[in-house]
Scaffold this active site. Sequence first.
Site, mmCIF file in Angstrom:
data_model
loop_
_atom_site.group_PDB
_atom_site.id
_atom_site.type_symbol
_atom_site.label_atom_id
_atom_site.label_comp_id
_atom_site.label_asym_id
_atom_site.label_seq_id
_atom_site.Cartn_x
_atom_site.Cartn_y
_atom_site.Cartn_z
ATOM 1 C CE1 TYR A 114 -3.237 2.975 0.559
ATOM 2 C CE2 TYR A 114 -2.166 3.307 2.683
ATOM 3 C CZ TYR A 114 -3.034 3.737 1.706
ATOM 4 O OH TYR A 114 -3.694 4.939 1.846
HETATM 5 N N1 LIG Z 1 -9.016 7.275 5.288
HETATM 6 C C1 LIG Z 1 -7.743 7.420 5.648
HETATM 7 O O1 LIG Z 1 -7.411 7.397 6.821
HETATM 8 C C2 LIG Z 1 -6.680 7.635 4.592
HETATM 9 C C3 LIG Z 1 -5.363 7.861 5.046
HETATM 10 C C4 LIG Z 1 -4.362 8.069 4.102
HETATM 11 C C5 LIG Z 1 -4.670 8.097 2.759
HETATM 12 N N2 LIG Z 1 -5.952 7.859 2.347
HETATM 13 C C6 LIG Z 1 -6.222 7.880 0.911
HETATM 14 O O2 LIG Z 1 -7.320 8.746 0.681
HETATM 15 C C7 LIG Z 1 -8.075 8.264 -0.423
HETATM 16 C C8 LIG Z 1 -9.534 8.104 -0.026
HETATM 17 O O3 LIG Z 1 -9.623 7.165 1.032
HETATM 18 P P1 LIG Z 1 -10.990 6.755 1.722
HETATM 19 O O4 LIG Z 1 -10.694 6.570 3.166
HETATM 20 O O5 LIG Z 1 -12.070 7.662 1.289
HETATM 21 O O6 LIG Z 1 -11.187 5.284 1.080
HETATM 22 P P2 LIG Z 1 -12.488 4.570 0.478
HETATM 23 O O7 LIG Z 1 -12.108 3.152 0.264
HETATM 24 O O8 LIG Z 1 -13.670 4.861 1.340
HETATM 25 O O9 LIG Z 1 -12.690 5.308 -0.901
HETATM 26 C C9 LIG Z 1 -12.023 4.938 -2.090
HETATM 27 C C10 LIG Z 1 -13.034 4.847 -3.202
HETATM 28 O O10 LIG Z 1 -12.334 4.492 -4.390
HETATM 29 C C11 LIG Z 1 -13.084 3.535 -5.101
HETATM 30 N N3 LIG Z 1 -12.152 2.689 -5.854
HETATM 31 C C12 LIG Z 1 -11.238 1.829 -5.349
HETATM 32 N N4 LIG Z 1 -10.573 1.225 -6.343
HETATM 33 C C13 LIG Z 1 -11.085 1.707 -7.499
HETATM 34 C C14 LIG Z 1 -10.813 1.481 -8.871
HETATM 35 N N5 LIG Z 1 -9.875 0.621 -9.246
HETATM 36 N N6 LIG Z 1 -11.536 2.172 -9.791
HETATM 37 C C15 LIG Z 1 -12.501 3.048 -9.419
HETATM 38 N N7 LIG Z 1 -12.797 3.305 -8.133
HETATM 39 C C16 LIG Z 1 -12.091 2.642 -7.181
HETATM 40 C C17 LIG Z 1 -13.850 2.731 -4.069
HETATM 41 O O11 LIG Z 1 -15.055 2.186 -4.602
HETATM 42 C C18 LIG Z 1 -14.110 3.768 -2.976
HETATM 43 O O12 LIG Z 1 -15.408 4.308 -3.072
HETATM 44 C C19 LIG Z 1 -7.416 6.979 -0.870
HETATM 45 O O13 LIG Z 1 -6.548 7.283 -1.933
HETATM 46 C C20 LIG Z 1 -6.629 6.534 0.351
HETATM 47 O O14 LIG Z 1 -5.526 5.729 -0.004
HETATM 48 C C21 LIG Z 1 -6.962 7.642 3.242
#
Ligand SMILES: NC(=O)c1ccc[n+]([C@@H]2O[C@H](COP(=O)([O-])OP(=O)(O)OC[C@H]3O[C@@H](n4cnc5c(N)ncnc54)[C@H](O)[C@@H]3O)[C@@H](O)[C@H]2O)c1
Length: 335
Positions: free
Chosen positions: A152
Amino acid sequence: MRFLITGTAGFIGFHLARRLLDDGHFVVGFDGMTPYYDVRLKEARHALLERSNGFRAVIGQLEDAATLRQAADLAEPEVIVHLAAQAGVRYSLENPRAYVDANLVGSWNVLELAKACEVRHLMLASTSSVYGANDKVPFAESDKTDEPLTLYAASKKAMEAMGHAYAHLWKIPTTAFRFFTVYGPWGRPDMALFKFVEAIETGAPIDVYGEGNMQRDFTYVGDLVEAIVRLVPVAPNEGNRVTADGVTDTLSKQGPFRIVNIGGGQPVGLLDFITAIETALGKPAVRNLLPMQKGDVPRTYAAPDLLRELTGYVPDTSVPTGVRNFVEWYRTKRG
Ligand SMILES: NC(=O)c1ccc[n+]([C@@H]2O[C@H](COP(=O)([O-])OP(=O)(O)OC[C@H]3O[C@@H](n4cnc5c(N)ncnc54)[C@H](O)[C@@H]3O)[C@@H](O)[C@H]2O)c1
């Protein structure tokens, strides 16, 4: 303004889209509704966004460049915010392929799109996980991030690097955010807060890794969105290079590219986080203390100085307040 946001059925994308729609912007939301966690929660988020006249949804995979292109044709975006990803640290040990597909191939497709659309600002969601087991605190954007502990983290570091190359080659103003453990209403069922609340409500034990000795710089989702919104007009260029004492700007000399931490710089111990949940629920947790898991890091701690210099803002919602808001949503509005 016109926005294309990937990942709008996800936790953070939903909140960001809702805020931008409330502010009167036009938003095309692109999401693949992947089954990593309950798709009904993703559909419920999109259903709420679809109540707004300024929102259009395009369902598709990041790996499918043609559908992504359709979303861009609809959006004619001035700004692309790329949040869709295969998220989750632990799941990357079980299903590494999903990370290669979504975060490497998918992110590359988004870069190609940003190049074709000549956007004013491309914003990419990276993570504090790229700091690995950094033991220098707080974590500054200029710290070394060459030792990722999971695929990741490695996939997000690669996305940052690809973003830099595209910013250099095609002069795409690009900001890569490093988010620190984001939590709040409409949160992710695979993350600790959701899992702990679900378990405590039913009297089931909670798995506490690192025997509770881990620390996280928890960031309330409303604060994270505020920081992103403030960064939208701050597209990286020489004109906004930060020169304040004690702050290292990550603005590249090779292109309009900058990395910015989004975290408050107030790490909280896991046991204190659990206490905040118990208080909000009015129920005690049954703790099942376990060792650290493969790929876990003992602590995350953001240096928020660059964010402060660029936006005048630093996340500041306290954990007890943010957890209370989550519990209220979980109990009354989750549907
Ligand atoms: N939530 C956290 O604490 C956190 C921390 C660091 C980084 N992030 C990053 O922030 C971003 C958003 O995270 P989140 O917590 O909202 O996650 P989440 O999983 O709720 O949202 C990600 C969305 O992307 C969509 N998705 C995944 N793979 C896909 C693909 N191949 N094609 C199209 N859509 C796809 C999923 O359906 C989902 O709705 C991500 O990039 C994550 O890596 C989140």
